[in-house]
Scaffold this motif. Structure first.
Motif, PDB file in Angstrom:
ATOM      1  N   GLY A 102       0.832  -1.192   0.000  1.00 24.22           N
ATOM      2  CA  GLY A 102       0.000   0.000   0.000  1.00 24.22           C
ATOM      3  C   GLY A 102       0.866   1.241   0.000  1.00 24.22           C
ATOM      4  O   GLY A 102       2.052   1.189   0.335  1.00 24.22           O
ATOM      5  N   PRO A 103       0.289   2.375  -0.362  1.00 26.31           N
ATOM      6  CA  PRO A 103       1.083   3.601  -0.492  1.00 26.31           C
ATOM      7  C   PRO A 103       1.561   4.173   0.832  1.00 26.31           C
ATOM      8  O   PRO A 103       2.547   4.900   0.874  1.00 26.31           O
ATOM      9  N   GLY A 104       0.870   3.840   1.933  1.00 22.48           N
ATOM     10  CA  GLY A 104       1.245   4.399   3.228  1.00 22.48           C
ATOM     11  C   GLY A 104       2.257   3.553   3.970  1.00 22.48           C
ATOM     12  O   GLY A 104       3.396   3.958   4.195  1.00 22.48           O
ATOM     13  N   GLY A 105       1.851   2.347   4.350  1.00 17.14           N
ATOM     14  CA  GLY A 105       2.712   1.478   5.146  1.00 17.14           C
ATOM     15  C   GLY A 105       3.940   0.988   4.420  1.00 17.14           C
ATOM     16  O   GLY A 105       4.960   0.696   5.038  1.00 17.14           O
ATOM     17  N   TRP A 106       3.867   0.898   3.107  1.00 17.96           N
ATOM     18  CA  TRP A 106       5.008   0.457   2.312  1.00 17.96           C
ATOM     19  C   TRP A 106       5.762   1.669   1.757  1.00 17.96           C
ATOM     20  O   TRP A 106       6.952   1.828   1.996  1.00 17.96           O
ATOM     21  N   GLY A 107       5.081   2.512   1.029  1.00 20.82           N
ATOM     22  CA  GLY A 107       5.734   3.682   0.440  1.00 20.82           C
ATOM     23  C   GLY A 107       6.310   4.633   1.471  1.00 20.82           C
ATOM     24  O   GLY A 107       7.302   5.318   1.216  1.00 20.82           O
ATOM     25  N   GLY A 108       5.699   4.670   2.655  1.00 22.44           N
ATOM     26  CA  GLY A 108       6.184   5.554   3.707  1.00 22.44           C
ATOM     27  C   GLY A 108       7.580   5.228   4.195  1.00 22.44           C
ATOM     28  O   GLY A 108       8.187   6.017   4.930  1.00 22.44           O
ATOM     29  N   ALA A 109       8.117   4.087   3.761  1.00 20.41           N
ATOM     30  CA  ALA A 109       9.496   3.736   4.121  1.00 20.41           C
ATOM     31  C   ALA A 109      10.486   4.786   3.639  1.00 20.41           C
ATOM     32  O   ALA A 109      11.559   4.947   4.229  1.00 20.41           O
ATOM     33  N   VAL A 110      10.131   5.526   2.596  1.00 15.14           N
ATOM     34  CA  VAL A 110      11.033   6.555   2.079  1.00 15.14           C
ATOM     35  C   VAL A 110      11.229   7.682   3.097  1.00 15.14           C
ATOM     36  O   VAL A 110      12.218   8.422   3.036  1.00 15.14           O
ATOM     37  N   VAL A 111      10.318   7.782   4.050  1.00 15.98           N
ATOM     38  CA  VAL A 111      10.444   8.755   5.142  1.00 15.98           C
ATOM     39  C   VAL A 111      10.897   8.073   6.433  1.00 15.98           C
ATOM     40  O   VAL A 111      11.835   8.519   7.096  1.00 15.98           O
ATOM     41  N   ILE A 112      10.237   6.972   6.776  1.00 14.59           N
ATOM     42  CA  ILE A 112      10.442   6.339   8.081  1.00 14.59           C
ATOM     43  C   ILE A 112      11.856   5.788   8.246  1.00 14.59           C
ATOM     44  O   ILE A 112      12.501   5.995   9.283  1.00 14.59           O
ATOM     45  N   VAL A 113      12.358   5.087   7.237  1.00 16.88           N
ATOM     46  CA  VAL A 113      13.676   4.449   7.375  1.00 16.88           C
ATOM     47  C   VAL A 113      14.800   5.490   7.443  1.00 16.88           C
ATOM     48  O   VAL A 113      15.656   5.419   8.336  1.00 16.88           O
ATOM     49  N   PRO A 114      14.829   6.495   6.557  1.00 10.12           N
ATOM     50  CA  PRO A 114      15.884   7.506   6.690  1.00 10.12           C
ATOM     51  C   PRO A 114      15.818   8.288   8.007  1.00 10.12           C
ATOM     52  O   PRO A 114      16.859   8.615   8.591  1.00 10.12           O
ATOM     53  N   TYR A 115      14.602   8.580   8.468  1.00 14.23           N
ATOM     54  CA  TYR A 115      14.484   9.326   9.726  1.00 14.23           C
ATOM     55  C   TYR A 115      14.950   8.469  10.902  1.00 14.23           C
ATOM     56  O   TYR A 115      15.649   8.956  11.802  1.00 14.23           O
ATOM     57  N   THR A 116      14.598   7.190  10.889  1.00 11.41           N
ATOM     58  CA  THR A 116      15.072   6.278  11.936  1.00 11.41           C
ATOM     59  C   THR A 116      16.589   6.161  11.885  1.00 11.41           C
ATOM     60  O   THR A 116      17.262   6.143  12.923  1.00 11.41           O
ATOM     61  N   TYR A 117      17.120   6.089  10.676  1.00 13.68           N
ATOM     62  CA  TYR A 117      18.575   6.019  10.496  1.00 13.68           C
ATOM     63  C   TYR A 117      19.245   7.259  11.089  1.00 13.68           C
ATOM     64  O   TYR A 117      20.264   7.160  11.782  1.00 13.68           O
ATOM     65  N   ARG A 137      18.124   9.147  13.482  1.00  6.59           N
ATOM     66  CA  ARG A 137      18.013   9.114  14.943  1.00  6.59           C
ATOM     67  C   ARG A 137      19.080   8.219  15.569  1.00  6.59           C
ATOM     68  O   ARG A 137      19.559   8.492  16.668  1.00  6.59           O
ATOM     69  N   HIS A 138      19.460   7.162  14.862  1.00  3.55           N
ATOM     70  CA  HIS A 138      20.481   6.257  15.391  1.00  3.55           C
ATOM     71  C   HIS A 138      21.897   6.748  15.100  1.00  3.55           C
ATOM     72  O   HIS A 138      22.775   6.666  15.964  1.00  3.55           O
ATOM     73  N   PHE A 139      22.130   7.230  13.879  1.00 11.40           N
ATOM     74  CA  PHE A 139      23.505   7.463  13.423  1.00 11.40           C
ATOM     75  C   PHE A 139      23.836   8.926  13.136  1.00 11.40           C
ATOM     76  O   PHE A 139      24.979   9.242  12.803  1.00 11.40           O
ATOM     77  N   LYS A 140      22.829   9.809  13.229  1.00 11.30           N
ATOM     78  CA  LYS A 140      23.048  11.254  13.053  1.00 11.30           C
ATOM     79  C   LYS A 140      23.691  11.598  11.709  1.00 11.30           C
ATOM     80  O   LYS A 140      24.503  12.523  11.621  1.00 11.30           O
ATOM     81  N   ASP A 141      23.288  10.866  10.672  1.00  9.79           N
ATOM     82  CA  ASP A 141      23.824  11.113   9.333  1.00  9.79           C
ATOM     83  C   ASP A 141      22.941  12.154   8.637  1.00  9.79           C
ATOM     84  O   ASP A 141      21.972  11.824   7.954  1.00  9.79           O
ATOM     85  N   ARG A 142      23.303  13.405   8.815  1.00 10.66           N
ATOM     86  CA  ARG A 142      22.501  14.495   8.255  1.00 10.66           C
ATOM     87  C   ARG A 142      22.595  14.536   6.730  1.00 10.66           C
ATOM     88  O   ARG A 142      21.629  14.891   6.049  1.00 10.66           O
ATOM     89  N   ASP A 143      23.751  14.175   6.193  1.00  7.55           N
ATOM     90  CA  ASP A 143      23.935  14.219   4.740  1.00  7.55           C
ATOM     91  C   ASP A 143      22.998  13.242   4.032  1.00  7.55           C
ATOM     92  O   ASP A 143      22.413  13.567   2.997  1.00  7.55           O
ATOM     93  N   LEU A 144      22.854  12.041   4.583  1.00  8.80           N
ATOM     94  CA  LEU A 144      21.950  11.069   3.974  1.00  8.80           C
ATOM     95  C   LEU A 144      20.503  11.544   4.090  1.00  8.80           C
ATOM     96  O   LEU A 144      19.705  11.378   3.162  1.00  8.80           O
ATOM     97  N   LEU A 145      20.165  12.146   5.215  1.00 12.76           N
ATOM     98  CA  LEU A 145      18.816  12.677   5.393  1.00 12.76           C
ATOM     99  C   LEU A 145      18.527  13.753   4.348  1.00 12.76           C
ATOM    100  O   LEU A 145      17.438  13.784   3.759  1.00 12.76           O
ATOM    101  N   ALA A 146      19.513  14.613   4.105  1.00 13.55           N
ATOM    102  CA  ALA A 146      19.350  15.662   3.093  1.00 13.55           C
ATOM    103  C   ALA A 146      19.213  15.063   1.695  1.00 13.55           C
ATOM    104  O   ALA A 146      18.455  15.577   0.858  1.00 13.55           O
TER     105      ALA A 146
END
Length: 201
Positions: A80-95, A97-106
């Motif tokens: 589905g577009p939310g629970g699956w597609g939302g990974a484009v937001v959720i996974v980088p943001y979680t990353y 929070r753990h590793f403080k990689d601002r460049d990847l977030l950008a």
């Protein structure tokens, strides 16, 4: 939830693919991945793995529509577009929070904005009601009994959740682009969910 067991994670990450299971489909489902990424990042040395998989997700995004595939790096499977597609937001943001990689977030931010616009295009009265043509638009589909929560509410919930994360990401990156629009859409979608949610009792 069984994927949270630390001994099973290595079996699900052969060849740098965050797969849904080690024995059957073996696909990098974005829905499974976004649900379990926090546990994996906490329990395992998974920094390089998730940096690579985040870029797989970005590569899987349709450059024209902003739709995010249900699996990455290989296409396939339902979702589905939310629970699956939302990974484009959720996974980088979680990353972040753990590793403080601002460049990847950008690096991910333009893709998040593209997905946000895609999700808006799939809304009717501020509820996410469809995905791609002939797509399943799954919500809470794997239940013991009859599904009680309609798919639009599940997908809209994830849309709201991701918009909340995007507001925080905009603050981290100092990006005001579309921030007001994201806040307005989140408020409108939340109101729509409250109106349409099933009544208990």
């Amino acid at each position: 939830m069984w994927p949270s067991h630390p001994l099973l994670y290595p079996a699900m990450m052969h060849y740098a693919i965050v797969s849904d299971c080690p024995h059957r489909e073996r696909l990098g489902y974005t829905g499974d991945g976004q649900l379990t990424c926090n546990a994996a990042m906490l329990l395992l040395d998974s920094r390089r793995l998730y940096r690579k998989w985040i870029r797989d997700i970005l590569d899987s995004q349709d450059p024209d529509t902003g739709h995010v595939q249900h699996t990455a790096p290989f296409y396939g499977g339902g979702g589905g577009p939310g629970g699956w597609g939302g990974a484009v937001v959720i996974v980088p943001y979680t990353y972040y929070r753990h590793f403080k990689d601002r460049d990847l977030l950008a690096e991910c931010w333009p893709h998040m904005l593209k997905w946000f616009s895609y999700m808006q295009s799939r809304c009717v009265l501020n509820l996410v009601t469809s995905e791609e043509k002939d797509g399943w638009c799954l919500g809470d589909w794997c239940t013991y009994e009859r599904v009680q929560i309609p798919e639009p509410l599940v997908n809209t919930y994830y849309f709201i959740k991701c918009m909340g994360m995007m507001e925080k990401i905009a603050g981290i990156l100092g990006c005001d682009e579309k921030k007001d629009e994201i806040e307005r859409q989140a408020a409108a979608s939340l109101k729509a969910v409250k109106i349409k949610r099933p009544q208990s009792g």
